[in-house]
Structure formats: structure tokens, C-alpha cells
Write a protein that holds these residues in place. Structure first.
Motif, PDB file in Angstrom:
ATOM      1  N   LYS A   3       1.130  -1.478  -0.257  1.00  0.00           N
ATOM      2  CA  LYS A   3      -0.329  -0.182  -0.342  1.00  0.00           C
ATOM      3  C   LYS A   3       1.132   1.390  -0.083  1.00  0.00           C
ATOM      4  O   LYS A   3       1.949   1.807   1.016  1.00  0.00           O
ATOM      5  N   ASN A   4       0.539   2.212  -0.650  1.00  0.00           N
ATOM      6  CA  ASN A   4       1.439   3.109  -0.509  1.00  0.00           C
ATOM      7  C   ASN A   4       0.976   4.146  -0.023  1.00  0.00           C
ATOM      8  O   ASN A   4      -0.281   3.721   1.458  1.00  0.00           O
ATOM      9  N   LYS A   5       1.584   5.518   0.897  1.00  0.00           N
ATOM     10  CA  LYS A   5       1.626   5.859   1.912  1.00  0.00           C
ATOM     11  C   LYS A   5       0.268   7.257   1.433  1.00  0.00           C
ATOM     12  O   LYS A   5      -0.904   6.851   2.895  1.00  0.00           O
ATOM     13  N   ASN A   6      -1.004   7.579   1.047  1.00  0.00           N
ATOM     14  CA  ASN A   6      -2.529   7.498   0.850  1.00  0.00           C
ATOM     15  C   ASN A   6      -3.153   7.019   1.345  1.00  0.00           C
ATOM     16  O   ASN A   6      -3.974   6.953   2.294  1.00  0.00           O
ATOM     17  N   LEU A  28       6.331  -2.638  16.714  1.00  0.00           N
ATOM     18  CA  LEU A  28       7.175  -2.056  15.037  1.00  0.00           C
ATOM     19  C   LEU A  28       7.698  -0.794  15.716  1.00  0.00           C
ATOM     20  O   LEU A  28       6.482   0.531  16.831  1.00  0.00           O
ATOM     21  N   PHE A  29       8.542   0.108  16.623  1.00  0.00           N
ATOM     22  CA  PHE A  29       9.800   1.110  17.097  1.00  0.00           C
ATOM     23  C   PHE A  29       9.684   1.771  15.952  1.00  0.00           C
ATOM     24  O   PHE A  29      10.543   1.413  15.027  1.00  0.00           O
ATOM     25  N   TYR A  30       8.636   2.591  15.215  1.00  0.00           N
ATOM     26  CA  TYR A  30       9.177   4.215  14.563  1.00  0.00           C
ATOM     27  C   TYR A  30       9.702   5.566  14.743  1.00  0.00           C
ATOM     28  O   TYR A  30       8.931   5.979  15.244  1.00  0.00           O
ATOM     29  N   ASN A  51       7.658   2.181   5.765  1.00  0.00           N
ATOM     30  CA  ASN A  51       8.465   2.839   5.803  1.00  0.00           C
ATOM     31  C   ASN A  51       6.530   3.330   4.563  1.00  0.00           C
ATOM     32  O   ASN A  51       6.666   4.841   5.038  1.00  0.00           O
ATOM     33  N   GLU A  52       6.150   2.761   3.795  1.00  0.00           N
ATOM     34  CA  GLU A  52       5.519   3.012   3.441  1.00  0.00           C
ATOM     35  C   GLU A  52       4.357   2.426   3.855  1.00  0.00           C
ATOM     36  O   GLU A  52       3.278   3.104   3.564  1.00  0.00           O
ATOM     37  N   LEU A  53       3.790   1.572   4.401  1.00  0.00           N
ATOM     38  CA  LEU A  53       2.978   1.809   5.396  1.00  0.00           C
ATOM     39  C   LEU A  53       2.261   2.381   6.311  1.00  0.00           C
ATOM     40  O   LEU A  53       1.389   2.570   6.921  1.00  0.00           O
ATOM     41  N   ILE A  54       2.963   2.896   6.929  1.00  0.00           N
ATOM     42  CA  ILE A  54       3.154   3.463   7.741  1.00  0.00           C
ATOM     43  C   ILE A  54       2.926   5.391   7.176  1.00  0.00           C
ATOM     44  O   ILE A  54       3.935   5.650   6.899  1.00  0.00           O
ATOM     45  N   PRO A  55       2.060   6.087   7.320  1.00  0.00           N
ATOM     46  CA  PRO A  55       1.384   7.676   7.514  1.00  0.00           C
ATOM     47  C   PRO A  55       2.728   8.288   7.770  1.00  0.00           C
ATOM     48  O   PRO A  55       2.847   8.213   9.367  1.00  0.00           O
ATOM     49  N   ASP A 110       6.779  10.984   8.144  1.00  0.00           N
ATOM     50  CA  ASP A 110       7.604  11.345   7.593  1.00  0.00           C
ATOM     51  C   ASP A 110       8.430  10.708   8.894  1.00  0.00           C
ATOM     52  O   ASP A 110       8.617  11.348   9.669  1.00  0.00           O
ATOM     53  N   GLY A 111       9.354   9.602   8.377  1.00  0.00           N
ATOM     54  CA  GLY A 111       9.458   8.577   9.546  1.00  0.00           C
ATOM     55  C   GLY A 111      10.667   7.600   9.199  1.00  0.00           C
ATOM     56  O   GLY A 111      11.346   7.305   8.025  1.00  0.00           O
ATOM     57  N   LYS A 112      11.056   6.753   9.817  1.00  0.00           N
ATOM     58  CA  LYS A 112      11.600   5.736   9.292  1.00  0.00           C
ATOM     59  C   LYS A 112      11.583   4.587  10.818  1.00  0.00           C
ATOM     60  O   LYS A 112      11.671   4.364  12.278  1.00  0.00           O
ATOM     61  N   ALA A 113      11.065   3.746   9.950  1.00  0.00           N
ATOM     62  CA  ALA A 113      11.125   1.842  10.757  1.00  0.00           C
ATOM     63  C   ALA A 113      12.351   1.199  11.681  1.00  0.00           C
ATOM     64  O   ALA A 113      13.378   1.130  10.838  1.00  0.00           O
ATOM     65  N   ILE A 114      12.109   1.410  12.512  1.00  0.00           N
ATOM     66  CA  ILE A 114      14.094   1.066  13.795  1.00  0.00           C
ATOM     67  C   ILE A 114      13.707  -0.342  13.406  1.00  0.00           C
ATOM     68  O   ILE A 114      15.194  -1.030  13.112  1.00  0.00           O
ATOM     69  N   LEU A 115      12.784  -0.746  14.764  1.00  0.00           N
ATOM     70  CA  LEU A 115      13.622  -2.354  15.564  1.00  0.00           C
ATOM     71  C   LEU A 115      12.150  -2.291  15.130  1.00  0.00           C
ATOM     72  O   LEU A 115      10.849  -1.994  15.535  1.00  0.00           O
TER      73      LEU A 115
END
Length: 203
Positions: A4-7, A129-131, A183-187, A189-194
């Protein structure tokens, strides 16, 4: 499952909000015993965690523990940038510490998408998931966002390890995750870390 994309990720066809019971903030195993019992366990029973256990787990990971809204896990400049996403069979939920609720981000089970290299996230009843949410890190340059996002996620993960040690649950922290997909699944600006699967030990 299709990416899925961001939108698309911002809209759920049936958004849910799960109000968790108040976390238990007294009692439990003494700290030294929990540290002595802390370990990585990679096998999980399929028994689900109940809502009280989930509330306790998330409060220990990064819940509010003071009247000023600060958390059980430290963050640089109190940015509180580590968002905790809860992957369960019902969907993907964002933990909101100040309200002690889970807010649906995506319906359906997405645990299998967390990692291509391991089945552990799909086998555990709960995977966290820690984002690192960069929208909360105003004034941090790119290097600082990368560094503190990773460091602060580590604090959250250790809190989860100690909760699991004190409550005889299995857990393992994972860096080998599908970071680009997550990173695409989560709305935002950020980064999936662990990622960190949690569940009862397999017998």
C-alpha cells in the motif's frame, strides 16, 4: 499481500479504536530478578495476549509515567518520537500513550510483511514496531534524527525485554525487517527502526 502506498495507508475502511484497561503500575518482579531472567527467545505459542497484558506491555515500553506527560522510556529533548505500532491479527494499530488507546492504521493482518527473512513476527501474537517519527523531531538535523531515532528505539526495546522477563513471555528484537515496505505502510515522515515479537513461550 499487495503493498500500500502512503495515501492508501492513511485511510482505513473500518477504523477501530481499542481503549485499553489502565496499566498495572505496582508490583511485579524485582528489577534484579528481571535483569537476571532477561533473554532472547525466538519460539512463540499462538495464545493471544489479553488486553490487560497488552496495556501493561505498552505502558512499560513507552507509556506515560508522570503528570507532566513524560514516558517510561527516555528520548532526546523529550521529543517522544518513537511511535509504537502494534501488529496483531486484527490489523495494525498505533499506541497513543496519553490516551492509553490503540488507533487502527490498517485493517487485516500484516505481520507476515514485517520481515522476509524470518517468520517470527507472524508467529508471535503481537509484534511491536518502533518507528522514529521525524515529524516530532523539529530542530534535529538528519544525522541527529538517525542517531537519536535508533538510540531511543533501543531504550523502548529494553523496556519490552524487561517486561517479558518479569512476566515469563518470549521476545526477540529484530533489525532484519522490510524497512522500505514498512516505511510505506506507516503514514508520515519517519523510519521503521526495530520490530519486536512478543508472546507466550512455545511448549
Amino acid at each position: 499481500m499487495a503493498q500500500k502506498n502512503k495515501n492508501e495507508a492513511k485511510v482505513s475502511s473500518r477504523p477501530l479504536e481499542i481503549k485499553l484497561p489502565m496499566p498495572e503500575r505496582k508490583g511485579g518482579m524485582p528489577l534484579y530478578e528481571a535483569l537476571n531472567n532477561r533473554m532472547t527467545q525466538r519460539k512463540f505459542a499462538d495464545t493471544p495476549l489479553d488486553e490487560q497484558q497488552l496495556s501493561n506491555l505498552l505502558w512499560c515500553a513507552g507509556g506515560v509515567n508522570r503528570e507532566d506527560g513524560k514516558l517510561t522510556s527516555p528520548t532526546a529533548r523529550n521529543a517522544q518520537e518513537i511511535d509504537i505500532y502494534v501488529f496483531i491479527d486484527k490489523g495494525v494499530f498505533l499506541y497513543v500513550p496519553k490516551e492509553n488507546v490503540l488507533k487502527e492504521i490498517l485493517p487485516e493482518d500484516h505481520r507476515i510483511e514485517i520481515s522476509e527473512r524470518s517468520k517470527m513476527p507472524a508467529e508471535a501474537p503481537v509484534t511491536l514496531l518502533f518507528y522514529a517519527n521525524y515529524d516530532k523531531m523539529e530542530g534535529f538535523d538528519e544525522t541527529a534524527r538517525e542517531f537519536y531515532g535508533a538510540t531511543d528505539a533501543g531504550f523502548v526495546s529494553q523496556n519490552v525485554y524487561l517486561y517479558c522477563a518479569a512476566n515469563k513471555l518470549s521476545t526477540v528484537v529484530m533489525g532484519a525487517i522490510n524497512r522500505d515496505l514498512l516505511n510505506e505502510l506507516i503514514p508520515g515522515d519517519g523510519k521503521a527502526i526495530l520490530a519486536q515479537p512478543v508472546g507466550y513461550p512455545a511448549k
